[in-house]
Design an enzyme around this catalytic site. Structure first.
Site, PDB file in Angstrom:
ATOM      1  N   GLY A  46      15.799 -42.077  28.192  1.00  0.00           N
ATOM      2  CA  GLY A  46      14.536 -42.052  28.914  1.00  0.00           C
ATOM      3  C   GLY A  46      13.656 -43.218  28.505  1.00  0.00           C
ATOM      4  O   GLY A  46      13.820 -43.789  27.418  1.00  0.00           O
ATOM      5  N   GLN A  51       6.012 -48.010  27.332  1.00  0.00           N
ATOM      6  CA  GLN A  51       7.004 -48.589  26.424  1.00  0.00           C
ATOM      7  C   GLN A  51       7.421 -49.999  26.824  1.00  0.00           C
ATOM      8  O   GLN A  51       7.996 -50.728  26.015  1.00  0.00           O
ATOM      9  CB  GLN A  51       8.252 -47.694  26.354  1.00  0.00           C
ATOM     10  CG  GLN A  51       7.985 -46.376  25.643  1.00  0.00           C
ATOM     11  CD  GLN A  51       9.241 -45.558  25.536  1.00  0.00           C
ATOM     12  OE1 GLN A  51       9.626 -44.895  26.478  1.00  0.00           O
ATOM     13  NE2 GLN A  51       9.909 -45.623  24.393  1.00  0.00           N
ATOM     14  N   CYS A  90      13.367 -42.029  19.759  1.00  0.00           N
ATOM     15  CA  CYS A  90      12.598 -42.733  20.785  1.00  0.00           C
ATOM     16  C   CYS A  90      12.933 -44.214  20.683  1.00  0.00           C
ATOM     17  O   CYS A  90      13.030 -44.740  19.572  1.00  0.00           O
ATOM     18  CB  CYS A  90      11.106 -42.505  20.528  1.00  0.00           C
ATOM     19  SG  CYS A  90      10.020 -43.399  21.653  1.00  0.00           S
ATOM     20  N   LEU A  91      13.098 -44.889  21.824  1.00  0.00           N
ATOM     21  CA  LEU A  91      13.442 -46.312  21.782  1.00  0.00           C
ATOM     22  C   LEU A  91      12.341 -47.149  21.121  1.00  0.00           C
ATOM     23  O   LEU A  91      12.599 -48.256  20.660  1.00  0.00           O
ATOM     24  CB  LEU A  91      13.733 -46.840  23.198  1.00  0.00           C
ATOM     25  CG  LEU A  91      15.001 -46.282  23.864  1.00  0.00           C
ATOM     26  CD1 LEU A  91      15.141 -46.835  25.275  1.00  0.00           C
ATOM     27  CD2 LEU A  91      16.244 -46.593  23.040  1.00  0.00           C
ATOM     28  N   HIS A 132       9.357 -35.421  26.735  1.00  0.00           N
ATOM     29  CA  HIS A 132       9.146 -36.571  25.846  1.00  0.00           C
ATOM     30  C   HIS A 132       8.491 -37.725  26.605  1.00  0.00           C
ATOM     31  O   HIS A 132       7.511 -38.319  26.136  1.00  0.00           O
ATOM     32  CB  HIS A 132      10.497 -37.006  25.253  1.00  0.00           C
ATOM     33  CG  HIS A 132      10.449 -38.232  24.399  1.00  0.00           C
ATOM     34  ND1 HIS A 132      10.706 -38.214  23.035  1.00  0.00           N
ATOM     35  CD2 HIS A 132      10.194 -39.533  24.695  1.00  0.00           C
ATOM     36  CE1 HIS A 132      10.591 -39.447  22.559  1.00  0.00           C
ATOM     37  NE2 HIS A 132      10.292 -40.274  23.538  1.00  0.00           N
ATOM     38  N   GLU A 133       9.023 -38.018  27.802  1.00  0.00           N
ATOM     39  CA  GLU A 133       8.501 -39.164  28.564  1.00  0.00           C
ATOM     40  C   GLU A 133       7.111 -38.885  29.129  1.00  0.00           C
ATOM     41  O   GLU A 133       6.265 -39.785  29.166  1.00  0.00           O
ATOM     42  CB  GLU A 133       9.475 -39.561  29.679  1.00  0.00           C
ATOM     43  CG  GLU A 133      10.875 -39.949  29.220  1.00  0.00           C
ATOM     44  CD  GLU A 133      10.913 -40.938  28.074  1.00  0.00           C
ATOM     45  OE1 GLU A 133      10.009 -41.786  27.948  1.00  0.00           O
ATOM     46  OE2 GLU A 133      11.868 -40.862  27.270  1.00  0.00           O
ATOM     47  N   HIS A 136       4.574 -39.630  26.597  1.00  0.00           N
ATOM     48  CA  HIS A 136       4.269 -41.069  26.485  1.00  0.00           C
ATOM     49  C   HIS A 136       3.119 -41.472  27.417  1.00  0.00           C
ATOM     50  O   HIS A 136       2.315 -42.338  27.085  1.00  0.00           O
ATOM     51  CB  HIS A 136       5.490 -41.915  26.871  1.00  0.00           C
ATOM     52  CG  HIS A 136       6.419 -42.231  25.742  1.00  0.00           C
ATOM     53  ND1 HIS A 136       6.043 -42.976  24.640  1.00  0.00           N
ATOM     54  CD2 HIS A 136       7.724 -41.926  25.543  1.00  0.00           C
ATOM     55  CE1 HIS A 136       7.082 -43.120  23.825  1.00  0.00           C
ATOM     56  NE2 HIS A 136       8.116 -42.486  24.339  1.00  0.00           N
TER      57      HIS A 136
HETATM   58 NI    NI Z   1      10.034 -42.303  23.606  1.00  0.00          NI
END
Ligand code: NI
Length: 158
Positions: A46, A51, A90-91, A132-133, A136
């Site tokens: 995701g 991000q 998380c990226l 999660h997204e 963000h």
């Molecule tokens: Ni993330």
């Protein structure tokens, strides 16, 4: 399409709230395509607008199954049920993993890339990824929700 730079831990844009998208136009579709490409390049499941430095309510998800990739504009969780304890990363936080609590089941309303209203009912990993997204988009990060004592730093090959 293009790979965008993923903003990392400490970048203050990750803490900002994203704005609603008013019109799903070609520019938005191009950003969504770039987000998918950027997520795939990092083997992520995701990615959210902030991000890649874009404070718009845009989310992409790919569980590498028959459903993906999923592109969501202005996603909103309208219902949630139950809890699941999950392992999460998380990226924007490479090499960090922890256990957190996510809803077991969610219902999400969003627009798709054509601008049509869609409703998704999700459970398990898909519910986790969407929750999660969507966090963000509010400037909320998984590290805010860690079950104490479960944070691990794992070396991975770049
Ligand atoms: Ni993330």
């Amino acid at each position: 399409m293009a790979i965008r730079i993923i903003r990392k831990d400490g970048d203050e844009i990750l803490r900002k709230k994203s704005r609603e998208v008013e019109t799903v136009d070609n520019k938005i579709r191009e950003i969504l395509d770039d987000m998918v490409e950027t997520m795939h390049q990092s083997n992520g499941v995701g990615l959210a607008g902030p991000q890649i430095g874009i404070l718009k309510r845009l989310v992409v998800i790919d569980l590498y199954d028959d459903n993906g990739p999923i592109k969501l504009v202005n996603p909103k969780i309208i219902k949630q049920e139950g809890e699941q304890e999950v392992e999460e990363g998380c990226l924007s936080f490479p090499n960090q993993f922890a256990k957190i609590i996510r809803p077991a089941k969610i219902t999400v309303e969003a627009l798709n890339e054509k601008g049509d209203k869609i409703t998704i009912e999700a459970e398990g990993l898909l519910a986790q990824a969407i929750a999660h997204e969507v966090d963000h988009l509010e400037g909320i990060l998984f590290v805010d929700k860690i079950i104490p004592g479960t944070l691990e730093f794992v070396e991975t090959e770049e």
